[in-house]
Design an enzyme around this catalytic site. Structure first.
Site, PDB file in Angstrom:
ATOM      1  N   GLU A 151       0.909  -0.952  -0.043  1.00 50.23           N
ATOM      2  CA  GLU A 151      -0.029   0.040   0.031  1.00 50.23           C
ATOM      3  C   GLU A 151       0.853   1.088   0.026  1.00 50.23           C
ATOM      4  O   GLU A 151       1.221   2.117  -0.925  1.00 50.23           O
ATOM      5  CB  GLU A 151      -1.040  -0.028   1.262  1.00 50.23           C
TER       6      GLU A 151
ATOM      7  N   ASP B 274     -12.056   1.533   4.491  1.00 54.47           N
ATOM      8  CA  ASP B 274     -12.687   2.119   5.596  1.00 54.47           C
ATOM      9  C   ASP B 274     -13.738   3.198   5.104  1.00 54.47           C
ATOM     10  O   ASP B 274     -13.434   4.373   5.041  1.00 54.47           O
ATOM     11  CB  ASP B 274     -11.754   2.936   6.483  1.00 54.47           C
TER      12      ASP B 274
HETATM   13  N1  HPA Z   1      -3.920   0.122   5.854  1.00 54.63           N
HETATM   14  C1  HPA Z   1      -3.326  -0.591   7.002  1.00 54.63           C
HETATM   15  N2  HPA Z   1      -4.046  -0.389   8.172  1.00 54.63           N
HETATM   16  C2  HPA Z   1      -5.425  -0.178   8.070  1.00 54.63           C
HETATM   17  C3  HPA Z   1      -5.960   0.322   6.945  1.00 54.63           C
HETATM   18  C4  HPA Z   1      -5.237   0.584   5.721  1.00 54.63           C
HETATM   19  O1  HPA Z   1      -5.816   0.757   4.593  1.00 54.63           O
HETATM   20  N3  HPA Z   1      -7.150   0.420   7.374  1.00 54.63           N
HETATM   21  C5  HPA Z   1      -7.306   0.184   8.719  1.00 54.63           C
HETATM   22  N4  HPA Z   1      -6.365  -0.298   9.017  1.00 54.63           N
HETATM   23 ZN    ZN Z   2      -7.113  -1.993   4.955  1.00 53.91          ZN
END
Ligand code: HPA
Ligand code: ZN
Length: 337
Positions: free
Chosen positions: A200, A279
């Protein structure tokens, strides 16, 4: 031919990347604060929403963990989950595999039992109300240490017959998958599926580690894997499912705008990509909003959208007969559209 927006909402789909704590809408946050007699830093729902301006993952995480403080009782976790399922059902979600972060709650004195039983009750209510099936994935917070993850796995033992798998979330950079290799191996020995957020914000090397050291069954996000052609080819060859979250990527500045999102490139190179909401209360949209944003930003065709929904069932942890049933319904929907 019907319009994309109508087609998208009715398209049967599974959601595979959803943090239940990230579905806490400001309205419910304020209501739970009142019910539990907790004072929050925010006076109004508008003030809460105004705080949701992020330039990277950590900005969001700080506010997301603070918001979760209003969750105190089994009823709270039930209400949180059912609110999500009600909303997801409107978006054509027929199956959801939801993440929860037990350490966010146990570290502030809420027993694991309160969290797990509350969520399970919400899942049972969703099945009764919408016929929507759901599974739980327990995520370890990667900014905490390996011991804490083992303690969490131990606390989960009485519920393991109702938990499908383990995941890895929270602050990615500086907390590589290798830190959790042993706890993931232990979870695997207990018969749990394994997924992990990787690529990510973190580099392609973290995706290699998730594959080789955590033996993952599914990759959460995975955007930065595209920087490494050998890794991309491996993910495609192995049929690895990627749970991609377009609006999250936009809000956390993983992409500069939706026109730069790699979702169609992922499909083109043969990756089993899916679309999810991550989220939704924080990133401005539920799953159909994510499909719509990607469809508009990248000019996706109905065939692309259908493939994304198809991938969501193929990448799920449902038994094969249930996958076949969902795919047959998906085909019938597309044929009738
Ligand atoms: N990335 C990492 N941790 C998280 C995320 C995310 O997108 N959403 C909730 N915790
Ligand atoms: Zn996530």
């Amino acid at each position: 031919m019907i319009d994309h927006p109508d087609f998208i909402a009715g398209l049967p789909k599974a959601e595979l990347h959803l943090h239940i704590e990230g579905s806490l809408e400001p309205e419910l946050m304020m209501a739970l604060a009142q019910r539990n007699r907790i004072t929050t830093p925010f006076a109004t729902v508008e003030e809460v929403r105004a705080a949701y301006n992020f330039s990277r993952l950590q900005d969001f995480l700080d506010i997301y963990y603070a918001g979760a403080d209003v969750l105190r009782t089994e009823q709270d976790f039930h209400d949180l989950a059912l609110a999500y399922f009600d909303r997801a059902a409107e978006d054509g979600v027929v199956h959801a595999e939801i993440f929860f972060d037990p350490q966010t709650h146990t570290d502030r004195g809420i027993p694991f039992q309160v969290v797990a039983d509350g969520l399970l009750a919400g899942m049972a209510a969703a099945q009764a109300r919408h016929g929507l099936t759901a599974q739980l994935i327990l995520c370890f917070l990667r900014h905490l240490d390996e011991d804490a993850a083992f303690t969490t796995l131990k606390a989960a033992e009485p519920w393991l017959d109702r938990i499908t798998g383990v995941g890895l979330d929270s602050s990615e950079i500086g907390h590589p998958p290798e830190k959790f290799a042993r706890v993931f191996a232990a979870a695997g020995d207990m018969g749990l599926k394994r997924v992990a957020h990787a690529g990510e914000e973190g580099p392609p090397d973290y995706v290699w580690q998730a594959l080789d050291l955590l033996d993952i069954d599914r990759l959460d996000h995975g955007n930065r894997a595209l920087e490494d052609p050998i890794l991309t080819a491996r993910l495609a060859r192995e049929g690895m499912t990627l749970t991609v979250c377009p609006l999250s990527n936009l809000k956390l500045c993983v992409v500069p705008d939706m026109a730069a999102h790699p979702i169609d490139r992922m499909l083109k190179v043969g990756l089993r990509a899916t679309i999810n909401s991550d989220d939704p209360a924080y990133f401005g949209g539920y799953i159909a909003d994510n499909y719509r944003a990607a469809a508009t930003g990248r000019d996706l065709s109905l065939a692309d959208l259908t493939l994304l929904a198809r991938n969501s069932f193929l990448g799920s942890f449902l038994p094969l007969d249930a996958v076949s049933m969902h795919l047959a319904r998906l085909d019938a929907y597309v044929d009738a559209a």
